[in-house]
Design a protein around this motif. Structure first.
Motif, short mmCIF file in Angstrom:
data_model
loop_
_atom_site.label_atom_id
_atom_site.label_comp_id
_atom_site.label_asym_id
_atom_site.label_seq_id
_atom_site.Cartn_x
_atom_site.Cartn_y
_atom_site.Cartn_z
N TYR A 104 0.85 -1.19 0.00
CA TYR A 104 0.00 0.00 0.00
C TYR A 104 0.89 1.25 0.00
O TYR A 104 1.91 1.29 0.70
N LYS A 105 0.47 2.26 -0.75
CA LYS A 105 1.22 3.52 -0.79
C LYS A 105 0.63 4.49 0.22
O LYS A 105 -0.55 4.82 0.16
N LEU A 106 1.48 4.96 1.14
CA LEU A 106 1.08 5.91 2.16
C LEU A 106 1.71 7.27 1.84
O LEU A 106 2.92 7.33 1.58
N VAL A 107 0.91 8.33 1.90
CA VAL A 107 1.43 9.68 1.65
C VAL A 107 0.98 10.59 2.79
O VAL A 107 -0.16 11.07 2.80
N PRO A 108 1.85 10.87 3.78
CA PRO A 108 1.49 11.79 4.87
C PRO A 108 1.49 13.23 4.34
O PRO A 108 2.35 13.62 3.53
N THR A 109 0.55 14.03 4.81
CA THR A 109 0.45 15.41 4.33
C THR A 109 1.58 16.29 4.84
O THR A 109 1.89 17.31 4.22
N HIS A 110 2.22 15.94 5.97
CA HIS A 110 3.26 16.81 6.51
C HIS A 110 4.62 16.55 5.86
O HIS A 110 5.56 17.31 6.11
N THR A 111 4.74 15.49 5.06
CA THR A 111 6.00 15.25 4.34
C THR A 111 5.80 15.19 2.84
O THR A 111 6.73 15.52 2.09
N GLN A 112 4.62 14.76 2.41
CA GLN A 112 4.31 14.59 0.99
C GLN A 112 5.27 13.61 0.30
O GLN A 112 5.42 13.63 -0.92
N VAL A 113 5.91 12.75 1.09
CA VAL A 113 6.82 11.75 0.55
C VAL A 113 6.17 10.38 0.67
O VAL A 113 5.87 9.93 1.79
N PRO A 114 5.92 9.71 -0.44
CA PRO A 114 5.24 8.41 -0.36
C PRO A 114 6.16 7.33 0.18
O PRO A 114 7.36 7.31 -0.10
N VAL A 115 5.58 6.43 0.99
CA VAL A 115 6.29 5.23 1.46
C VAL A 115 5.36 4.05 1.20
O VAL A 115 4.14 4.21 1.10
N HIS A 116 5.93 2.88 1.08
CA HIS A 116 5.14 1.68 0.80
C HIS A 116 5.22 0.72 1.98
O HIS A 116 6.31 0.47 2.52
#
Length: 626
Positions: A300-312
């Motif tokens: 699953y791709k996670l994108v936090p709004t405070h970093t805008q950097v996607p992690v899986h």
């Protein structure tokens, strides 16, 4: 002859230094002396460690009776079993047992503390170094109560570094990181931003599980009373570290960043708001493979709004995070993850349903003032494990050897200064919330059952019934077509269109639960997880209240100093503040979530019936030209 024992029950080890037992298994005992209800021995598989004394029965060799007692005596049997026993003990002749001369000496004289170099406080779990028993602070203070769930959904491999152990790391629990501190309630500054906190006192504790030897006091001294320990060493109050904290046994270094602040709001205690709120999206579930296609999993791709950097992240990453959070925060309701599934993990419907559950879970995590700022959660959201494996492992190991767990977790709680809680008022609020959660749980179960049954009827029953009506209208139209009159052609077409309209309405009914009822049931499932958490949270708080009441009774009887009783009450207040703050947060998100979900449900219902109305109006207009 070696001393042996027979297991009365199955016992599964949960902590380092313990061994598992099987019913009727025969063990070799290292010593007949139990250590606060635990015996040391070797099981039939050759494992050496500790196990509950009440789970075994000591096997003794027959002992001949003295001469002149009328013949050989029956073998004496002694069992480490709960009151009532498991089988009747045969009566022995009065002279068949002779206690040693010094057997009752400890009852007649005050015990002397063993030398500091040899005395070790007893705990629930031990690690072995030679022949010495060394309890780790995490086990002594009740940490490690949560066991990561096991299932076939994902196994542990590659980047999880399963071979690593916490004990190997410098500064790990049990490595002597904390010196023995004195009885002050707080210490000086140990380093920049680090404060030495201690709740230890010279309070004389009950003999069961005490961490200090009993002290001799002159006759009539107030400190001669004891605040007893819980007999059930497996209760949540004990395993969470709440008991050790309330009795003044916790000590550790608390950094500024580790402090969890409770403030007084307009409705009572509440967690201090997160100054940097954020959200996190979960998208693009994709099937990945490894080991040349031998193993598959969903990423699953996670994108936090405070970093805008996607992690899986995989589901097992979420599972590991949940285990860490549940272990660290005993008075916070960590939302439950969507359930695992052994088969059909790659089916589209299951993947979609799990993703929706993870979105709800992430929403509650990011909304919690404490959980959202937790280091391990931020590591989970920001560290790209696929590109920086070293950083991921370092953060993972740091979380697994966190020292602020168990009793030490409560040291991180910062309560409003000069704020006092009325114990009766707190107890009343807790009881009221307990009744509320019971009623809400029953109602949620009922609504979930009703919604599930209604959705099933819409998908199968309603669809079939509406299509049956449509088919009947089309049959009538086909009958009318046998009339070759030109003026009846329009009527035949209108009736056939009406049949098609009812077919379409049946399809709308079958698709509608995905839009309105399924989201309601997803929300109910999440809150049923929260409701399952609160009995343990309430148990910790009620256990602390019990200790306060006991200490007050000793003060009234003149058996305990007021200062010691006040210390117990202050630490109970700390737990009460945190519990009330968590209850307040639960009600806040409950109002927010159910307001939003009910609005969504009714909006989708309106849209659905508007579509049904539109189909019927289209069929109606067909008759205008007949």
């Amino acid at each position: 002859m070696a001393l042996r024992a027979r297991a009365l029950y199955d016992f599964r080890s949960e902590n380092p230094g313990e061994i598992s037992l099987r019913e009727h298994e025969v063990l070799s005992l290292c010593s007949e002396q139990d250590i606060e209800g635990w015996l040391e021995g070797i099981n039939s598989r050759g494992d050496r460690g500790l196990f509950p004394a009440s789970y075994v029965q000591v096997i003794r060799a027959p002992e001949p009776s003295p001469a002149g007692d009328g013949g050989p005596g029956a073998p004496a049997r002694y069992a480490n079993v709960p009151p009532g026993g498991f089988e009747p003990l045969p009566a022995a002749p009065p002279t068949s047992f002779k206690p040693p001369p010094d057997a009752f000496q400890p009852l007649l004289q005050p015990q002397q503390a063993p030398p500091a170099s040899t005395f070790q406080p007893p705990g629930a779990g031990f690690s072995y170094g030679g022949s010495a028993l060394q309890p780790s602070p995490q086990q002594l203070y009740g940490g490690g109560g949560y066991q990561a769930s096991q299932g076939s959904d994902d196994d542990w491999d590659d980047e999880w570094d399963d071979s690593s152990t916490v004990a190997d790391e410098p500064g790990a629990l049990g490595s002597g990181a904390y010196p023995d501190l004195d009885g002050s309630s707080s210490g000086g500054v140990g380093a920049a931003g680090r404060y030495r906190l201690s709740t230890r006192s010279d309070l004389s504790l009950g003999s069961r599980g005490g961490s200090a030897p009993p002290q001799h006091h002159p006759s009539g001294a107030k400190s001669s009373a004891t605040v007893s320990r819980n007999l059930n060493r497996f209760s949540t109050f004990v395993k969470s570290g709440g008991e050790a904290f309330v009795l003044g046994e916790a000590s550790g270094f608390v950094k500024d960043g580790d402090k969890l602040c409770v403030v007084l709001g307009p409705y009572g205690p509440e967690w201090q708001e997160n100054p940097y709120p954020f959200q996190c999206t979960i998208d693009d579930p994709t099937k990945q493979t490894k080991f040349k296609g031998m193993k598959s999993y969903i990423s699953y791709k996670l994108v936090p709004t405070h970093t805008q950097v996607p992690v899986h992240r995989r589901y097992k990453h979420f599972d590991w995070l949940y285990a860490r959070l549940a272990e660290k925060f005993p008075v916070i309701s960590v939302p439950h993850l969507p359930e695992k599934q052994a088969t059909g993990r790659f089916e589209e419907d299951f993947i979609s349903k799990r993703r929706k559950g993870l979105i709800w879970w992430m929403n509650h995590m990011a909304s919690h003032p404490v959980l959202a700022q937790c280091d391990v959660f931020q590591h989970f959201l920001t560290c790209p494990s696929s590109t920086d494996e070293k950083a991921w492992k370092q953060g993972k190991r740091k979380a697994e050897k966190d020292e602020m767990v168990g009793a030490n977790f409560f040291l991180t709680l910062s309560t409003p200064p000069a704020a006092a809680l009325d114990l009766q008022e707190v107890e009343s609020k807790i009881e009221g919330f307990k009744s509320f959660t019971k009623k809400m749980d029953d109602s949620a179960l009922q609504l979930n059952h009703t919604a599930n049954e209604f959705a099933r009827k819409q998908v199968t029953g309603f669809k079939k019934e509406y299509q049956r009506v449509g088919q009947s209208f089309r049959g009538l139209s086909q009958a009318f077509e046998l009339d070759q009159q030109a003026f009846s052609a329009g009527l035949n077409q209108a009736i056939a269109f009406t049949g098609d309209a009812y077919d379409a309405i049946g399809e709308l009914f079958a698709e509608q639960p995905r839009q309105d009822l399924d989201p309601v049931m997803d929300l109910l499932a999440l809150y049923q997880g929260h409701l399952a958490n609160f009995p343990d949270i309430i148990h910790v708080q009620k256990g602390a209240l019990t200790k306060v009441k006991e200490s007050r009774r000793h003060v009234e009887e003149g058996k305990m100093e007021v200062q010691k009783a006040d210390g117990i009450q202050d630490r109970c207040n700390t737990i009460s503040f945190a519990t009330l703050a968590e209850i307040h947060h639960f009600h806040q998100i409950r109002v927010r979530d159910f307001k939003s979900q009910m609005q969504h449900f009714l909006q989708q219902q309106i849209i659905f019936f508007q579509k049904v109305t539109q189909k019927l109006e289209e069929a109606l207009h067909k008759y205008d030209s007949v």
